[in-house]
Motif scaffolding. Structure first.
Motif, PDB file in Angstrom:
ATOM      1  N   ASP A  15      -3.858  -5.180   9.979  1.00 16.82           N
ATOM      2  CA  ASP A  15      -4.479  -5.871  10.487  1.00 16.82           C
ATOM      3  C   ASP A  15      -5.890  -5.520   9.018  1.00 16.82           C
ATOM      4  O   ASP A  15      -7.415  -4.730   8.841  1.00 16.82           O
ATOM      5  CB  ASP A  15      -5.580  -4.960  11.494  1.00 16.82           C
ATOM      6  CG  ASP A  15      -5.174  -5.954  12.721  1.00 16.82           C
ATOM      7  OD1 ASP A  15      -5.500  -6.514  12.845  1.00 16.82           O
ATOM      8  OD2 ASP A  15      -5.113  -4.657  13.765  1.00 16.82           O
ATOM      9  N   GLY A  16      -5.217  -5.188   7.735  1.00 14.73           N
ATOM     10  CA  GLY A  16      -6.122  -5.143   6.383  1.00 14.73           C
ATOM     11  C   GLY A  16      -5.915  -3.214   5.965  1.00 14.73           C
ATOM     12  O   GLY A  16      -6.143  -3.244   4.989  1.00 14.73           O
ATOM     13  N   PHE A  17      -5.697  -2.496   6.583  1.00 16.64           N
ATOM     14  CA  PHE A  17      -5.131  -1.073   6.435  1.00 16.64           C
ATOM     15  C   PHE A  17      -3.788  -0.879   6.553  1.00 16.64           C
ATOM     16  O   PHE A  17      -3.039  -0.687   7.148  1.00 16.64           O
ATOM     17  CB  PHE A  17      -5.606  -0.259   7.552  1.00 16.64           C
ATOM     18  CG  PHE A  17      -7.177  -0.376   8.495  1.00 16.64           C
ATOM     19  CD1 PHE A  17      -7.759   0.411   7.414  1.00 16.64           C
ATOM     20  CD2 PHE A  17      -7.396  -1.030   9.150  1.00 16.64           C
ATOM     21  CE1 PHE A  17      -9.203   0.482   8.059  1.00 16.64           C
ATOM     22  CE2 PHE A  17      -8.276  -1.503   9.621  1.00 16.64           C
ATOM     23  CZ  PHE A  17      -9.501  -0.472   8.951  1.00 16.64           C
ATOM     24  N   ALA A  18      -3.536  -1.607   4.945  1.00 20.23           N
ATOM     25  CA  ALA A  18      -1.782  -1.234   5.280  1.00 20.23           C
ATOM     26  C   ALA A  18      -1.238  -0.325   4.373  1.00 20.23           C
ATOM     27  O   ALA A  18       0.118  -0.765   5.201  1.00 20.23           O
ATOM     28  CB  ALA A  18      -1.920  -2.519   3.450  1.00 20.23           C
ATOM     29  N   THR A  19      -2.205   0.984   3.946  1.00 20.34           N
ATOM     30  CA  THR A  19      -1.369   1.990   4.048  1.00 20.34           C
ATOM     31  C   THR A  19      -2.055   3.458   4.917  1.00 20.34           C
ATOM     32  O   THR A  19      -2.691   3.589   5.243  1.00 20.34           O
ATOM     33  CB  THR A  19      -1.626   2.713   2.207  1.00 20.34           C
ATOM     34  OG1 THR A  19      -1.386   1.747   1.544  1.00 20.34           O
ATOM     35  CG2 THR A  19      -0.549   3.629   1.977  1.00 20.34           C
ATOM     36  N   ALA A  20      -1.180   4.289   5.331  1.00 21.23           N
ATOM     37  CA  ALA A  20      -0.859   4.867   6.279  1.00 21.23           C
ATOM     38  C   ALA A  20       0.014   6.427   5.490  1.00 21.23           C
ATOM     39  O   ALA A  20       0.846   6.276   5.172  1.00 21.23           O
ATOM     40  CB  ALA A  20      -0.315   4.102   7.461  1.00 21.23           C
ATOM     41  N   ALA A  21      -1.346   7.180   6.026  1.00 17.93           N
ATOM     42  CA  ALA A  21      -1.122   8.646   5.393  1.00 17.93           C
ATOM     43  C   ALA A  21      -0.765   9.686   6.740  1.00 17.93           C
ATOM     44  O   ALA A  21      -1.801   9.496   7.615  1.00 17.93           O
ATOM     45  CB  ALA A  21      -2.364   9.484   4.841  1.00 17.93           C
ATOM     46  N   ARG A  37       2.995   9.126   3.310  1.00 20.03           N
ATOM     47  CA  ARG A  37       1.999   7.873   2.180  1.00 20.03           C
ATOM     48  C   ARG A  37       3.370   6.731   2.977  1.00 20.03           C
ATOM     49  O   ARG A  37       4.457   6.278   2.243  1.00 20.03           O
ATOM     50  CB  ARG A  37       1.347   7.064   1.732  1.00 20.03           C
ATOM     51  CG  ARG A  37       0.769   8.254   0.543  1.00 20.03           C
ATOM     52  CD  ARG A  37      -0.118   8.025  -0.540  1.00 20.03           C
ATOM     53  NE  ARG A  37      -0.816   7.210  -0.620  1.00 20.03           N
ATOM     54  CZ  ARG A  37      -1.273   6.407  -1.059  1.00 20.03           C
ATOM     55  NH1 ARG A  37      -1.549   7.204  -2.207  1.00 20.03           N
ATOM     56  NH2 ARG A  37      -2.344   4.942  -0.984  1.00 20.03           N
ATOM     57  N   VAL A  38       2.737   5.529   4.029  1.00 15.85           N
ATOM     58  CA  VAL A  38       3.579   5.030   4.415  1.00 15.85           C
ATOM     59  C   VAL A  38       3.215   3.303   4.115  1.00 15.85           C
ATOM     60  O   VAL A  38       1.877   3.001   4.428  1.00 15.85           O
ATOM     61  CB  VAL A  38       4.333   4.561   6.139  1.00 15.85           C
ATOM     62  CG1 VAL A  38       5.311   3.771   6.437  1.00 15.85           C
ATOM     63  CG2 VAL A  38       5.105   6.617   6.254  1.00 15.85           C
ATOM     64  N   PRO A  41       5.299  -2.824   6.317  1.00 15.81           N
ATOM     65  CA  PRO A  41       6.447  -3.671   5.822  1.00 15.81           C
ATOM     66  C   PRO A  41       6.047  -5.464   5.755  1.00 15.81           C
ATOM     67  O   PRO A  41       6.706  -6.237   4.538  1.00 15.81           O
ATOM     68  CB  PRO A  41       7.700  -3.360   6.678  1.00 15.81           C
ATOM     69  CG  PRO A  41       6.926  -3.176   7.475  1.00 15.81           C
ATOM     70  CD  PRO A  41       5.694  -2.407   7.315  1.00 15.81           C
ATOM     71  N   ALA A  42       5.195  -5.539   6.176  1.00 17.67           N
ATOM     72  CA  ALA A  42       5.406  -6.763   6.652  1.00 17.67           C
ATOM     73  C   ALA A  42       4.247  -7.766   4.943  1.00 17.67           C
ATOM     74  O   ALA A  42       4.540  -8.854   4.245  1.00 17.67           O
ATOM     75  CB  ALA A  42       3.883  -7.606   7.553  1.00 17.67           C
ATOM     76  N   CYS A  43       3.141  -7.031   4.656  1.00 16.71           N
ATOM     77  CA  CYS A  43       2.587  -7.211   3.588  1.00 16.71           C
ATOM     78  C   CYS A  43       2.640  -6.184   2.142  1.00 16.71           C
ATOM     79  O   CYS A  43       1.659  -6.686   1.523  1.00 16.71           O
ATOM     80  CB  CYS A  43       1.143  -7.636   3.758  1.00 16.71           C
ATOM     81  SG  CYS A  43      -0.166  -5.832   4.225  1.00 16.71           S
ATOM     82  N   LYS A  44       3.636  -5.467   2.346  1.00 17.19           N
ATOM     83  CA  LYS A  44       4.119  -4.370   1.347  1.00 17.19           C
ATOM     84  C   LYS A  44       3.283  -4.417   0.950  1.00 17.19           C
ATOM     85  O   LYS A  44       3.132  -3.884  -0.994  1.00 17.19           O
ATOM     86  CB  LYS A  44       4.892  -5.473   0.317  1.00 17.19           C
ATOM     87  CG  LYS A  44       6.095  -6.209   0.457  1.00 17.19           C
ATOM     88  CD  LYS A  44       6.636  -7.299  -0.225  1.00 17.19           C
ATOM     89  CE  LYS A  44       7.492  -7.328   0.129  1.00 17.19           C
ATOM     90  NZ  LYS A  44       7.688  -7.795   1.474  1.00 17.19           N
ATOM     91  N   GLY A  45       2.006  -3.519   1.634  1.00 14.24           N
ATOM     92  CA  GLY A  45       0.508  -2.930   0.904  1.00 14.24           C
ATOM     93  C   GLY A  45      -0.487  -3.409   0.794  1.00 14.24           C
ATOM     94  O   GLY A  45      -1.163  -2.525   0.045  1.00 14.24           O
TER      95      GLY A  45
END
Length: 59
Positions: A15-21, A37-38, A41-45
């Motif tokens: 949903d547009g939040f590509a990186t999570a801590a 930081r992860v 995998p679908a949009c590669k960040g």
């Protein structure tokens, strides 16, 4: 005023939040938390996906 649609779509997996801590539960010596930081995998960040006609196919 209406906003114009962009050429790229928001990733439906993140949903547009590509990186999570993500915290690991442990702490550094100065008291801050250890985080990982992860990237999605679908949009590669990037947070966006390419339109259907632009997706590359083949070799």
């Amino acid at each position: 005023m209406p906003q114009h649609a962009q050429n790229t779509r928001v990733c439906r997996d993140c949903d547009g939040f590509a990186t999570a801590a993500i915290t690991t539960g442990t702490r550094h010596r100065d008291g801050t938390r250890v985080t990982l930081r992860v990237a999605c995998p679908a949009c590669k960040g990037t947070g966006r996906t390419a339109p259907d006609g632009v997706v590359r196919a083949g070799r």
